[in-house]
Design an enzyme around this catalytic site. Structure first.
Site, PDB file in Angstrom:
ATOM      1  N   TYR A 294     -34.450  78.219 -13.034  1.00 46.55           N
ATOM      2  CA  TYR A 294     -34.231  78.363 -11.593  1.00 46.55           C
ATOM      3  C   TYR A 294     -35.453  78.964 -10.912  1.00 46.55           C
ATOM      4  CZ  TYR A 294     -29.259  77.722 -12.781  1.00 46.55           C
ATOM      5  OH  TYR A 294     -28.050  77.233 -13.234  1.00 46.55           O
TER       6      TYR A 294
ATOM      7  N   ASP B  20     -20.829  82.515 -10.897  1.00 44.28           N
ATOM      8  CA  ASP B  20     -22.213  82.192 -11.230  1.00 44.28           C
ATOM      9  C   ASP B  20     -23.141  83.155 -10.493  1.00 44.28           C
ATOM     10  OD1 ASP B  20     -24.478  80.752 -12.272  1.00 44.28           O
ATOM     11  OD2 ASP B  20     -23.250  78.937 -12.287  1.00 44.28           O
TER      12      ASP B  20
ATOM     13  N   GLY C  51     -22.103  86.830  -9.593  1.00 46.09           N
ATOM     14  CA  GLY C  51     -22.361  87.807 -10.629  1.00 46.09           C
ATOM     15  C   GLY C  51     -23.062  87.211 -11.830  1.00 46.09           C
ATOM     16  N   ASP C  52     -23.441  88.095 -12.744  1.00 41.70           N
ATOM     17  CA  ASP C  52     -24.053  87.728 -14.017  1.00 41.70           C
ATOM     18  C   ASP C  52     -23.045  88.108 -15.099  1.00 41.70           C
ATOM     19  OD1 ASP C  52     -25.376  87.844 -16.486  1.00 41.70           O
ATOM     20  OD2 ASP C  52     -27.277  88.439 -15.600  1.00 41.70           O
ATOM     21  N   PHE C  53     -22.452  87.124 -15.753  1.00 39.73           N
ATOM     22  CA  PHE C  53     -21.341  87.454 -16.653  1.00 39.73           C
ATOM     23  C   PHE C  53     -21.763  88.228 -17.904  1.00 39.73           C
ATOM     24  CE2 PHE C  53     -21.815  82.665 -17.132  1.00 39.73           C
ATOM     25  CZ  PHE C  53     -22.628  82.702 -18.247  1.00 39.73           C
TER      26      PHE C  53
ATOM     27  N   LYS D 223     -20.571  73.917 -21.527  1.00 34.41           N
ATOM     28  CA  LYS D 223     -21.998  73.881 -21.843  1.00 34.41           C
ATOM     29  C   LYS D 223     -22.643  75.228 -21.562  1.00 34.41           C
ATOM     30  CE  LYS D 223     -24.298  70.249 -20.633  1.00 34.41           C
ATOM     31  NZ  LYS D 223     -24.883  69.231 -19.730  1.00 34.41           N
TER      32      LYS D 223
ATOM     33  N   HIS E   5     -23.776  76.906 -25.803  1.00 37.16           N
ATOM     34  CA  HIS E   5     -24.911  76.250 -26.484  1.00 37.16           C
ATOM     35  C   HIS E   5     -26.264  76.737 -25.965  1.00 37.16           C
ATOM     36  CE1 HIS E   5     -25.705  72.522 -23.663  1.00 37.16           C
ATOM     37  NE2 HIS E   5     -25.664  73.659 -22.997  1.00 37.16           N
TER      38      HIS E   5
ATOM     39  N   GLN F 180     -35.666  74.445 -24.465  1.00 39.32           N
ATOM     40  CA  GLN F 180     -35.327  74.932 -23.128  1.00 39.32           C
ATOM     41  C   GLN F 180     -34.540  76.240 -23.087  1.00 39.32           C
ATOM     42  OE1 GLN F 180     -33.701  71.367 -20.781  1.00 39.32           O
ATOM     43  NE2 GLN F 180     -35.060  72.449 -19.377  1.00 39.32           N
TER      44      GLN F 180
END
Length: 346
Positions: free
Chosen positions: A148, A211, A236-238, A253, A256, A307
């Site tokens: 991002y 998210d 938020g940041d989980f 997804k 992974h 990635q």
């Protein structure tokens, strides 16, 4: 040992060697707008007409169109006026931007971003880590910070993920009957395509997309219409913030992207927040137990190497992660498509 003449290796190796060329031909035709033009024209066009309307060379466009015919993405008809090209059904459905099942955005993300990381695949294998630093000159320690790195890149990624769920979402959400779960949190729900599929399939349920703040803002502005009141948002940041209580958590997804340790941390948080009798639905591309395939999943696992910090796993490996976090009654459903579903209950 048998003679090499008994082996079909020359044909196989040549096909593998040309795989890069095949994908770039499709990506280039999408990027230049070939399939969109032929859909909008309503009639077959000559290579000269396509080149003129898209502003390309005539010789380059003719070769590109002929290659697309060879890939069965276009059909050609020889007339007195010359060769005329038209879309096939597959290109109308999946390669035009206006189609509800369009894969245009994910292809552009692969073409312009993922391929740059794959250029350093040998380095990724040597070092065992992603290649954002070499590909883009930015730190690889925070994979999603790198992914991002600009609003444009974030938009490309979110639109690409949405295009995937437009053709795969319903399969994984219908793998189990999720109708008993009314309060659902979609962790890392991004652009909201899976959430929209979920409320469409289960109209009595509500889905909250959890998210990062900047992702939520873009989802609200670009992807989820305000009239869709069954979808809410949580910024938020989980990993670093609390996870609210819910009946079901979707992790599509997500695991992974991370190593086993981080997966365990996240699942433990989810288990703690989950209501008794609730559960978690993992949506992932599952490797065979002996990791002999499927080929698509093996390729995805290589992509996780270049990635992210994660990898693709077998059903047993995911089940063990769920069990370690406390989940029970684990069920696995293979959809026969790209992504499969694993349901664990609290």
């Amino acid at each position: 040992m048998g003679s090499t003449e008994d082996l079909d290796y020359p044909q196989t190796i040549l096909q593998y060697n040309s795989g890069f060329l095949v994908s770039k031909i499709m990506f280039t035709a999408c990027e230049l707008g070939v399939f969109d033009l032929l859909l909008e024209s309503g009639e077959p066009l000559s290579s000269d007409a396509v080149a003129a309307r898209l502003g390309t060379s005539t010789t380059g466009m003719e070769r590109l169109l002929d290659a697309c015919v060879g890939l069965k993405l276009l059909a050609v008809e020889l007339t007195q006026e010359g060769a005329l090209y038209r879309n096939t059904d597959i290109s109308n459905i999946y390669l035009t931007k206006s189609s509800p099942k369009s894969q245009y955005h994910i292809m552009m993300y692969y073409s312009n971003t993922v391929y740059l990381c794959w250029h350093y695949l040998a380095d990724a294998v040597r070092e065992g880590r992603n290649q954002y630093e070499r590909a883009f000159g930015i730190s690889s320690k925070d994979p999603f910070g790198a992914m991002y790195r600009s609003e444009e890149e974030m938009l490309k990624f979110m639109a690409g993920q949405n295009s995937v769920w437009s053709i795969c979402g319903r399969d994984v959400l219908a793998a189990f009957d999720l109708s008993p779960f009314r309060q659902i949190y979609d962790l890392g729900g991004g652009g909201g395509a899976l959430a929209r599929e979920c409320v469409s399939l289960y109209p009595n349920s509500t889905v909250t997309i959890y998210d990062l703040p900047k992702v939520v803002q873009v989802a609200k502005e670009r992807f989820v219409p305000p009239e869709e009141r069954r979808i809410a948002f949580h910024e938020g940041d989980f990993f670093n913030n609390s996870i609210p209580e819910a009946e079901l958590y979707l992790l599509s997804k997500i695991l992974h992207d991370w190593d086993d340790e981080k997966c365990g941390q996240l699942l433990a948080k989810v288990y703690k927040a989950c209501k008794p009798g609730g559960g978690v639905l993992l949506v992932e591309s599952l490797l065979n137990e002996d990791k002999s395939g499927p080929l698509e999943t093996q390729l995805y696992s290589m992509n996780m190497l270049v990635q992210t910090e994660g990898k693709e796993r077998t059903a047993t490996e995911y089940s063990k992660l769920l069990e370690a976090a406390g989940f029970r009654e684990i069920q696995v459903k293979r959809t026969g498509k790209l992504y499969d579903a694993i349901l664990g209950r609290k």
